[in-house]
Design a protein around this motif. Structure first.
Motif, short mmCIF file in Angstrom:
data_model
loop_
_atom_site.label_atom_id
_atom_site.label_comp_id
_atom_site.label_asym_id
_atom_site.label_seq_id
_atom_site.Cartn_x
_atom_site.Cartn_y
_atom_site.Cartn_z
N UNK A 30 -12.79 36.63 60.39
CA UNK A 30 -12.10 37.68 59.53
C UNK A 30 -12.34 37.00 58.07
N UNK A 31 -12.50 35.87 58.04
CA UNK A 31 -12.65 34.94 56.54
C UNK A 31 -14.17 35.28 56.05
N UNK A 36 -17.98 37.77 52.75
CA UNK A 36 -18.98 38.55 52.52
C UNK A 36 -18.87 39.91 51.94
N UNK A 37 -17.67 40.56 52.00
CA UNK A 37 -17.32 41.81 51.41
C UNK A 37 -17.23 41.63 49.90
N UNK A 38 -16.59 40.47 49.62
CA UNK A 38 -16.28 40.30 48.18
C UNK A 38 -17.82 39.88 47.59
N UNK A 91 -11.65 35.45 44.22
CA UNK A 91 -12.45 34.92 45.15
C UNK A 91 -12.66 33.71 45.58
N UNK A 92 -12.11 32.89 44.57
CA UNK A 92 -12.32 31.37 44.79
C UNK A 92 -11.23 30.92 46.03
N UNK A 93 -9.98 31.45 46.09
CA UNK A 93 -8.97 31.29 47.37
C UNK A 93 -9.69 31.78 48.44
#
Length: 117
Positions: A30-31, A36-38, A91-93
Protein backbone atom coordinates in the motif's frame (compact mmCIF):
# COMPACT_ATOMS: atom_id res chain seq x y z
CA UNK A 1 35.09 -23.26 -3.98
CA UNK A 2 31.31 -23.47 -4.04
CA UNK A 3 31.14 -22.62 -0.32
CA UNK A 4 33.17 -19.44 -0.86
CA UNK A 5 30.94 -18.39 -3.73
CA UNK A 6 27.82 -19.09 -1.67
CA UNK A 7 29.28 -17.12 1.25
CA UNK A 8 29.91 -14.13 -1.02
CA UNK A 9 26.41 -14.31 -2.45
CA UNK A 10 24.67 -14.73 0.92
CA UNK A 11 24.15 -10.96 1.42
CA UNK A 12 22.50 -10.77 -2.00
CA UNK A 13 20.25 -13.72 -1.16
CA UNK A 14 19.41 -12.16 2.20
CA UNK A 15 18.54 -8.85 0.56
CA UNK A 16 16.40 -10.58 -2.05
CA UNK A 17 14.61 -12.63 0.61
CA UNK A 18 14.02 -9.46 2.63
CA UNK A 19 12.59 -7.63 -0.37
CA UNK A 20 10.27 -10.54 -1.13
CA UNK A 21 9.17 -10.57 2.50
CA UNK A 22 8.63 -6.81 2.45
CA UNK A 23 6.51 -6.84 -0.68
CA UNK A 24 4.43 -9.73 0.62
CA UNK A 25 2.98 -7.49 3.35
CA UNK A 26 -0.11 -5.41 2.57
CA UNK A 27 1.32 -2.38 4.41
CA UNK A 28 4.43 -2.20 2.23
CA UNK A 29 2.46 -2.75 -0.95
CA UNK A 30 0.00 0.00 0.00
CA UNK A 31 2.82 2.42 0.82
CA UNK A 32 4.61 1.67 -2.46
CA UNK A 33 1.38 2.23 -4.39
CA UNK A 34 0.75 5.49 -2.52
CA UNK A 35 4.31 6.69 -3.17
CA UNK A 36 4.03 5.77 -6.85
CA UNK A 37 0.67 7.52 -7.06
CA UNK A 38 2.11 10.70 -5.54
CA UNK A 39 5.09 10.63 -7.91
CA UNK A 40 2.72 10.05 -10.82
CA UNK A 41 0.45 12.95 -9.89
CA UNK A 42 3.43 15.25 -9.39
CA UNK A 43 4.93 14.17 -12.72
CA UNK A 44 1.70 14.94 -14.56
CA UNK A 45 1.49 18.28 -12.77
CA UNK A 46 5.06 19.33 -13.63
CA UNK A 47 4.68 18.21 -17.22
CA UNK A 48 1.47 20.19 -17.59
CA UNK A 49 2.21 23.32 -15.53
CA UNK A 50 5.96 23.68 -16.02
CA UNK A 51 5.98 22.33 -19.57
CA UNK A 52 8.67 19.73 -18.84
CA UNK A 53 9.02 16.45 -20.71
CA UNK A 54 7.91 13.23 -19.04
CA UNK A 55 11.38 12.05 -18.07
CA UNK A 56 12.26 15.45 -16.57
CA UNK A 57 8.95 15.54 -14.70
CA UNK A 58 9.37 12.05 -13.26
CA UNK A 59 13.01 12.75 -12.43
CA UNK A 60 12.16 15.97 -10.60
CA UNK A 61 9.28 14.30 -8.75
CA UNK A 62 11.50 11.48 -7.48
CA UNK A 63 14.47 13.62 -6.45
CA UNK A 64 12.14 16.08 -4.73
CA UNK A 65 10.15 13.51 -2.73
CA UNK A 66 13.39 11.78 -1.70
CA UNK A 67 14.95 15.14 -0.74
CA UNK A 68 17.98 14.56 -2.97
CA UNK A 69 17.32 17.82 -4.82
CA UNK A 70 20.23 18.17 -7.24
CA UNK A 71 19.08 21.66 -8.16
CA UNK A 72 19.21 21.15 -11.91
CA UNK A 73 15.45 21.72 -12.19
CA UNK A 74 13.22 24.11 -10.30
CA UNK A 75 9.63 25.19 -10.83
CA UNK A 76 9.39 28.59 -12.50
CA UNK A 77 5.68 29.29 -12.09
CA UNK A 78 3.97 30.47 -8.92
CA UNK A 79 1.57 27.53 -9.10
CA UNK A 80 4.51 25.16 -9.55
CA UNK A 81 6.31 26.55 -6.53
CA UNK A 82 3.22 26.34 -4.33
CA UNK A 83 2.54 22.78 -5.46
CA UNK A 84 6.15 21.81 -4.72
CA UNK A 85 5.84 23.11 -1.15
CA UNK A 86 2.72 20.98 -0.63
CA UNK A 87 4.29 18.00 -2.41
CA UNK A 88 7.41 18.04 -0.23
CA UNK A 89 5.49 18.45 3.04
CA UNK A 90 3.12 15.58 2.25
CA UNK A 91 5.31 13.39 0.09
CA UNK A 92 8.32 13.29 2.36
CA UNK A 93 6.38 11.56 5.13
CA UNK A 94 4.97 8.99 2.73
CA UNK A 95 8.39 8.37 1.16
CA UNK A 96 10.07 7.93 4.55
CA UNK A 97 7.30 5.60 5.75
CA UNK A 98 7.73 3.49 2.60
CA UNK A 99 11.51 3.30 2.89
CA UNK A 100 11.27 2.52 6.61
CA UNK A 101 8.71 -0.25 6.10
CA UNK A 102 10.84 -1.89 3.43
CA UNK A 103 14.02 -1.58 5.51
CA UNK A 104 12.26 -2.97 8.59
CA UNK A 105 11.09 -6.00 6.63
CA UNK A 106 14.58 -6.63 5.25
CA UNK A 107 16.15 -6.34 8.71
CA UNK A 108 13.50 -8.52 10.35
CA UNK A 109 13.96 -11.18 7.68
CA UNK A 110 17.74 -11.13 8.14
CA UNK A 111 17.33 -11.48 11.93
CA UNK A 112 14.95 -14.42 11.46
CA UNK A 113 17.46 -16.21 9.23
CA UNK A 114 20.14 -15.88 11.87
CA UNK A 115 23.67 -14.52 11.93
CA UNK A 116 26.08 -14.78 9.04
CA UNK A 117 28.54 -17.59 9.04
Amino acid sequence: MADRRNARLKPIYDLWAGLLAAFSTPRVRALVVLTGFMIGIASVFYSWVEGWGWIDSIYFSVITISTVGYGDFAPQTLFGKLFTIFYVLCGLGVFVATATAIADSIINRAEERGPRE
